[in-house]
Design a protein around this motif. Structure first.
Motif, short mmCIF file in Angstrom:
data_model
loop_
_atom_site.label_atom_id
_atom_site.label_comp_id
_atom_site.label_asym_id
_atom_site.label_seq_id
_atom_site.Cartn_x
_atom_site.Cartn_y
_atom_site.Cartn_z
N GLN A 117 0.82 -1.20 0.00
CA GLN A 117 0.00 0.00 0.00
C GLN A 117 0.86 1.26 0.00
OE1 GLN A 117 -3.23 -0.08 -0.65
NE2 GLN A 117 -2.93 -2.31 -0.75
N GLU A 118 1.97 1.23 0.71
CA GLU A 118 2.90 2.36 0.72
C GLU A 118 3.48 2.61 -0.67
OE1 GLU A 118 7.32 3.45 2.58
OE2 GLU A 118 6.16 1.79 3.45
N ALA A 166 0.73 3.90 -3.03
CA ALA A 166 0.41 5.31 -2.71
C ALA A 166 1.44 6.24 -3.33
CB ALA A 166 0.35 5.50 -1.20
N LYS A 167 2.71 5.87 -3.26
CA LYS A 167 3.75 6.71 -3.86
C LYS A 167 3.60 6.74 -5.38
CE LYS A 167 8.65 7.72 -3.81
NZ LYS A 167 9.94 7.51 -3.15
N TRP A 168 3.32 5.59 -5.97
CA TRP A 168 3.09 5.48 -7.42
C TRP A 168 1.97 6.42 -7.85
CZ3 TRP A 168 4.67 0.98 -10.69
CH2 TRP A 168 4.04 0.92 -11.93
N ARG A 169 0.85 6.36 -7.11
CA ARG A 169 -0.32 7.16 -7.50
C ARG A 169 -0.12 8.64 -7.21
NH1 ARG A 169 -5.08 2.79 -5.96
NH2 ARG A 169 -5.13 1.84 -8.04
N SER A 170 0.68 8.98 -6.23
CA SER A 170 0.93 10.39 -5.94
C SER A 170 1.63 11.08 -7.11
CB SER A 170 1.79 10.53 -4.67
OG SER A 170 3.13 10.12 -4.91
N LEU A 171 2.34 10.28 -7.93
CA LEU A 171 3.02 10.81 -9.11
C LEU A 171 2.20 10.58 -10.39
CD1 LEU A 171 6.63 9.58 -8.25
CD2 LEU A 171 5.77 11.93 -8.09
N ASP A 172 1.02 9.97 -10.23
CA ASP A 172 0.12 9.69 -11.35
C ASP A 172 0.84 8.90 -12.46
OD1 ASP A 172 -2.30 9.73 -12.70
OD2 ASP A 172 -1.85 11.62 -13.73
#
Length: 576
Positions: free
Chosen positions: A453-454, A457-463
């Motif tokens: 999940q961590e 979340a980092k992946w999606r924060s950068l789209d």
């Protein structure tokens, strides 16, 4: 005289120990001897079938057939422009030729002749996507009437009662599985050797290894003894041989393809996901294979696999991508050729209009050493050692086995001593001790989920759409099997995360890469870093690949990214 007496006693004890060991291993030696005779007979039958088919096709031009990419070969078979006999004969002949050079086959699937005759009766409208395509299988895939050995004597003389699910689906799509290929004993090695079938060689450089554990597949594909193969991946076992041999391979999301009917040495581990996946000489071949596998048959035969047909609209999309770029994970310093392959690929992707966004791997040391290593050996290696009981241990896994056999207190003592001089070795010693109690095992499983999940979340924060990372390269010299887990971070991470990840060759090692290797130190400057530098020396001209990663269940997007990289790399090479 008393000293002489003690010496005699010690000598006698040593002789008794050796005799006992020989006695314990006698059943394994006998089984292995019988298995080797069966393999010799099977390969003779393979030669005989090739000869019979050749007599039916006296004007056969094998070279023209072997040079066809899978898509064109499949189409020519569908349109009856090529006969089933001519294609199977060509690959039988070439596979035998490759085997004689590198020792890569474990078995011949003689039932392929009967299957060929059955396919001839089909109408064009009844033909599957892989009609008449010869396919090689890693030794671990169950085929009715054949052993799936994992290189272990304990698994010999236990032929599969039926085909595994993937083999059934391939046959339902009218593919013709015709050989099984070599693996390292227990599959816990990037080398490819076992006491039953021996060592598979690397044809491009006999001082190098072809990778593992799907090593036989990698060599067969690279040398055109097969056009499509199936491997498995626990920590890079598809991607390493693909990288070393210069072919393509895809680690799928766990449970998108069935794993029913695939043999493993160690069952029960949940923190690290082992998967099935295709290997081929180009990305389009992987795509065709997945189209065929992701059919209703897969879900019908194994209801635990979700019915998710191949999404053509995702693979064929022309939308520009947001690509995460990770030239180094901070744990394994890339070799000069790995770093150059990444920079080259990044530049080509940017020139094509894609966005490149820097990405750093969170808590990589924790992920690789605690989650992967600790997950792989959560039982302290007890299951693996059990499978080797009474067996001959192959040199490719001897170092790992010797470490696992150390008493628990000694492992703990060594971990404390090594902490100050070899911190990575110290942590490894600590992790292979095992979790000890169920509560600790559940905590490990929880830690894996939290890390996933961590990372997401980092992946999606950068789209991000996809991620570009290095893959281990070039091929190792033989004799360095003791460092493979230490430098496998670019691979093992995605078995912990359970992300689809594919390998695409993009370049080869240059003289400049080799010269720059002199300055390689690694991030820890420890024994593993020094051995890694030595292991990749002498590799000018050998393949170097990159790794394309997507989020779970996004195989189509991963393949689309791989195809983009492959096309750009090929176009870049053309003017040279």
């Amino acid at each position: 005289m008393p000293g002489m007496a003690w010496l005699m006693v010690l000598l006698l004890l040593a002789l008794l120990g050796a005799a006992r060991l020989c006695w314990l291993r006698a059943p394994a030696r006998n089984k292995i001897s019988r298995a080797q005779k069966r393999r010799a007979v099977a390969l003779q039958q393979m030669e005989a079938l090739a000869e019979r088919l050749w007599q039916q096709e006296p004007s056969l031009d094998p070279k023209a057939i072997l040079e066809l990419p899978l898509e064109r070969l499949a189409q020519k078979l569908q349109d009856d422009e090529l006969s089933l006999e001519s294609v199977l004969c060509s690959y039988l002949e070439e596979a035998l030729k490759v085997h004689k050079e590198v020792n890569c086959l474990t078995d011949f699937l003689g039932e392929c002749e009967e299957q060929l005759q059955a396919l001839k009766k089909l109408q064009k409208t009844e033909r599957g996507l892989l009609y008449g395509v010869p396919i090689s299988l890693k030794d671990t895939y169950d085929c009715k009437g054949h052993d799936s050995t994992c290189g272990l004597a304990q698994f010999l003389e236990k032929p599969a009662a039926k085909d595994g699910v993937i083999v059934e689906v391939l046959k339902a799509q009218e593919a013709i599985p015709f050989v099984k290929t070599n693996i390292p004993q227990t599959l816990f090695s990037f080398y490819c050797s076992n006491p039953i079938c021996g060592q598979t060689l690397y044809p491009l450089n006999l001082k190098k290894t072809r990778g593992g554990s799907s090593g036989g597949e990698g060599v067969m594909l690279a040398q055109r003894g097969s056009i499509l193969g199936m491997g498995t991946d626990s920590g890079g076992s598809i991607r390493i041989p693909a990288s070393f041999c210069g072919v393509c391979g895809l680690r799928t999301t766990g449970y998108r393809l069935s794993y029913s009917g695939v043999a493993v040495a160690v069952k029960g581990e949940k923190s690290v996901t082992t998967v099935a996946g295709p290997m081929a000489r180009d990305v389009e071949s992987l795509v065709l294979c997945l189209r065929a596998l992701l059919s209703e048959d897969m879900h019908r035969l194994d209801p635990t696999v979700p019915f998710m047909p191949f999404r053509e609209e995702v693979y064929s999309s022309n939308q520009l991508l947001r690509i995460g770029y990770c030239e180094s994970d901070g744990f394994t310093q890339p070799t000069p050729s790995m770093a150059r392959a990444m920079r080259l690929t990044s530049r080509l992707l940017q020139d094509a209009g894609h966005q490149i966004i820097p990405f750093s791997i969170p808590r990589i040391e924790y992920a690789v050493q605690h989650l992967f290593m600790g997950g792989l050996f959560g039982d302290g290696g007890a299951t693996l050692l059990e499978k080797l009981e009474g067996d001959i241990v192959d040199p490719c896994i001897k170092t790992t086995v010797n470490l696992l056999r150390l008493p628990g207190p000694l492992k703990g003592f060594l971990a404390r001593i090594l902490k100050y001089i070899e911190p990575r070795a110290s942590q490894k010693m600590k992790e292979i001790h095992g979790v000890g109690i169920p509560k600790k095992l559940w905590e490990r499983h929880t830690a894996v989920e939290e890390y996933k999940q961590e990372f997401i979340a980092k992946w999606r924060s950068l789209d991000l759409d996809v991620l570009l990372t290095p893959v281990l390269a070039p091929a190792f010299c033989t004799g360095y099997s003791n460092i493979t887990i230490d430098v496998s971070s670019y691979l093992s991470l995605y078995n912990v995360l359970n992300f689809p990840a594919g390998v695409v060759p993009v370049t080869t090692v240059t003289l400049q890469d080799e010269e720059e290797l002199v300055f390689y130190k690694g991030y820890y400057e420890d024994t593993s870093d020094r051995c890694f530098r030595e292991a990749v020396q002498g590799s000018i001209g050998l393949p170097v690949a990159v790794q394309c990663v997507a989020l779970p269940w996004e195989e189509e997007l991963c393949l689309r990214f791989m195809k983009e990289v492959e096309t750009l790399a090929k176009n870049h090479r053309e003017p040279e």
